[in-house]
Design a protein around this motif. Sequence first.
Motif, PDB file in Angstrom:
ATOM      1  N   LYS A  19       2.816 -17.811 -41.631  1.00 15.89           N
ATOM      2  CA  LYS A  19       2.182 -17.602 -40.116  1.00 15.89           C
ATOM      3  C   LYS A  19       2.415 -17.278 -39.032  1.00 15.89           C
ATOM      4  CE  LYS A  19       3.594 -21.771 -37.118  1.00 15.89           C
ATOM      5  NZ  LYS A  19       4.186 -23.247 -37.300  1.00 15.89           N
ATOM      6  N   PRO A  20       1.643 -16.221 -38.368  1.00 16.14           N
ATOM      7  CA  PRO A  20       1.852 -14.830 -37.580  1.00 16.14           C
ATOM      8  C   PRO A  20       3.280 -15.719 -36.094  1.00 16.14           C
ATOM      9  CG  PRO A  20      -0.240 -15.721 -37.126  1.00 16.14           C
ATOM     10  CD  PRO A  20       0.157 -16.417 -38.269  1.00 16.14           C
ATOM     11  N   ALA A  21       3.924 -15.365 -35.864  1.00 17.44           N
ATOM     12  CA  ALA A  21       4.729 -15.232 -34.186  1.00 17.44           C
ATOM     13  C   ALA A  21       3.761 -16.550 -33.525  1.00 17.44           C
ATOM     14  CB  ALA A  21       5.398 -14.400 -34.097  1.00 17.44           C
ATOM     15  N   TYR A  22       2.577 -15.647 -32.970  1.00 15.65           N
ATOM     16  CA  TYR A  22       1.703 -16.257 -32.257  1.00 15.65           C
ATOM     17  C   TYR A  22       1.456 -17.401 -31.994  1.00 15.65           C
ATOM     18  CZ  TYR A  22      -2.071 -14.692 -35.084  1.00 15.65           C
ATOM     19  OH  TYR A  22      -3.398 -14.140 -35.476  1.00 15.65           O
ATOM     20  N   SER A  42      -0.715 -22.261 -24.434  1.00 14.85           N
ATOM     21  CA  SER A  42       1.197 -23.052 -24.637  1.00 14.85           C
ATOM     22  C   SER A  42       1.399 -23.420 -23.141  1.00 14.85           C
ATOM     23  CB  SER A  42       1.722 -22.103 -25.510  1.00 14.85           C
ATOM     24  OG  SER A  42       2.257 -20.978 -24.472  1.00 14.85           O
ATOM     25  N   THR A  43       1.000 -22.484 -22.177  1.00 14.47           N
ATOM     26  CA  THR A  43       0.760 -23.447 -20.487  1.00 14.47           C
ATOM     27  C   THR A  43      -0.110 -24.372 -20.358  1.00 14.47           C
ATOM     28  OG1 THR A  43       1.633 -20.283 -20.565  1.00 14.47           O
ATOM     29  CG2 THR A  43       1.457 -21.855 -18.760  1.00 14.47           C
ATOM     30  N   PRO A  44       0.359 -25.357 -19.649  1.00 17.51           N
ATOM     31  CA  PRO A  44      -0.866 -26.613 -20.123  1.00 17.51           C
ATOM     32  C   PRO A  44      -1.521 -25.875 -18.407  1.00 17.51           C
ATOM     33  CG  PRO A  44       1.406 -27.140 -20.336  1.00 17.51           C
ATOM     34  CD  PRO A  44       1.640 -25.629 -20.772  1.00 17.51           C
ATOM     35  N   PRO A  74      -6.253 -32.569 -29.572  1.00 17.30           N
ATOM     36  CA  PRO A  74      -5.342 -32.421 -28.471  1.00 17.30           C
ATOM     37  C   PRO A  74      -4.393 -30.814 -29.193  1.00 17.30           C
ATOM     38  CG  PRO A  74      -4.867 -33.986 -28.020  1.00 17.30           C
ATOM     39  CD  PRO A  74      -5.806 -34.150 -29.855  1.00 17.30           C
ATOM     40  N   GLY A  75      -5.348 -29.873 -28.292  1.00 18.48           N
ATOM     41  CA  GLY A  75      -4.440 -28.412 -28.202  1.00 18.48           C
ATOM     42  C   GLY A  75      -5.193 -27.720 -29.316  1.00 18.48           C
ATOM     43  N   LEU A 133      -8.414 -22.374 -30.941  1.00 15.05           N
ATOM     44  CA  LEU A 133      -7.833 -23.516 -28.958  1.00 15.05           C
ATOM     45  C   LEU A 133      -8.207 -24.152 -28.395  1.00 15.05           C
ATOM     46  CD1 LEU A 133      -5.625 -20.245 -28.174  1.00 15.05           C
ATOM     47  CD2 LEU A 133      -4.690 -22.726 -28.572  1.00 15.05           C
ATOM     48  N   GLY A 134      -9.837 -23.836 -28.819  1.00 11.84           N
ATOM     49  CA  GLY A 134     -10.871 -24.227 -27.698  1.00 11.84           C
ATOM     50  C   GLY A 134     -12.213 -23.620 -27.476  1.00 11.84           C
TER      51      GLY A 134
END
Length: 461
Positions: free
Chosen positions: A309-312, A392-394, A430-431, A438-439
């Motif tokens: 799993k990458p950090a991002y 990650s920023t709504p 969601p998300g 991410l969509g």
Amino acid sequence: MQLLNIPRRFPCGVWFYVLGLNLVMALLFSSGAATYAVVGNVIPHFVTVSPFHRYLGRVDGPLAYNCKSSEVNKYCYGVDQVRTAYSIAPLLANGFTGKGRTIVIIDAYQAPHLRDDVGDFDARFGLPPLSLQIIAPDTLPAWDSHDTTQQTWAAEISLDVEWAHAMAPDASITLVESKSENDPDLIRVLNYTIDHDLGDVISMSFGESEDCATADVLKAWHEAFEKATRSGITLLSSSGDSGTGEPTCDNKSWNEAASIPVSDPLVTGVGGTTLNADVKMGTYQSETVWSDPAVRSASGGGFSAVYQKPAYQDHITAIGEKRGVPDVAYNSSTNHGVVVVWSDGDHGPGGMYSFGGTSAGTPQWAAIVAIADQYANQRLGFINPLLYQIGSTPVWYQSAFHDIVDGDNAVNLKSANNTIVMLHGYKAAPGWDATTGLGTPIVSNLVPLMAQLAVTHQTAP
């Protein structure tokens, strides 16, 4: 499965600059070393493409842009409809057209009538002439119209070039052709592209099962991707068209597996949706996960057995210890496809087709990146950290992405002996999810955000 540890190249969890280039990277691996699967006694394998298409008519004939067929709920989109649906049109109207940037498309074999088809496509949809360069680092086999493999790649080439051009009409396109679909040939072509700095963004609409790639092949792909990333080149690949499944290494059946190159953490993976937009104006209405039982296909997605799993992706609880794919998505529906001019198909010169598959979305995302490079006046390079920071920023996420929350990528596939292989899928949520990432993009908002973040991180103390 034995695992071979490869030393981690970059420190963990920091933003930094690479070789003084206009490139912002986040660390790839949040814990442990990168790993490559060692698969014993596997013959050298090859990637595949599967652009789905249906015939619409001749390019010089009538075409209603809804391309309505006699079958229920089958239609297609022209250029203006897709530009409107994904909010690309406002940027184009303000001069952000990919001008000064080059998209590289890597494919195998050739499409003999490509230049003529692009010209007909441009005329049909009112596009400016394309600056197209075609390079074959190795001698290509002679064109054989009866070879179904060559014909399939010709279809892929036509789709890739025409729709990258459609979304970034003033970007140059360099098509780099491999002499075969075998991994060593494609990797050699990829390295040629990077070493000769042929473009700003590379689109790869192909893939194969992680299980079928030897350790040497995985290592060679990843080393090429590292080299591209150090040069500030963005890498994109399609996530596949068979849900969570990939062909077994003998091509006789299916099993659950992620594919390469999309599962590599340095690559931005593009999954598939079914876009519902107004068939005349293109006004966005809704999207679901692309799944088409009639052709036994669905958006590729799942989790790598090879890459950590990458950090991002650290903040995404739906992802365990391995790399999750895809990262983003785009319309891929075989029933709501895009119009392509293709003369090398069964209907001969001047044929128009409706195309679908995740390979339709990858070159269009490459075009979006080319527009973002122009907007930022620099290469954005490795974009995954930017995408996931937005995700990650709504407030950013809601403005820049359509979050796909309906559907799944479960699919029933047919083996060589006609046995049905039932593969479970993942549900949209969601998300981020393992169907559409991410969509899909709201490009007029996403591009300025990506450019702003890239510049901010580059100039940060």
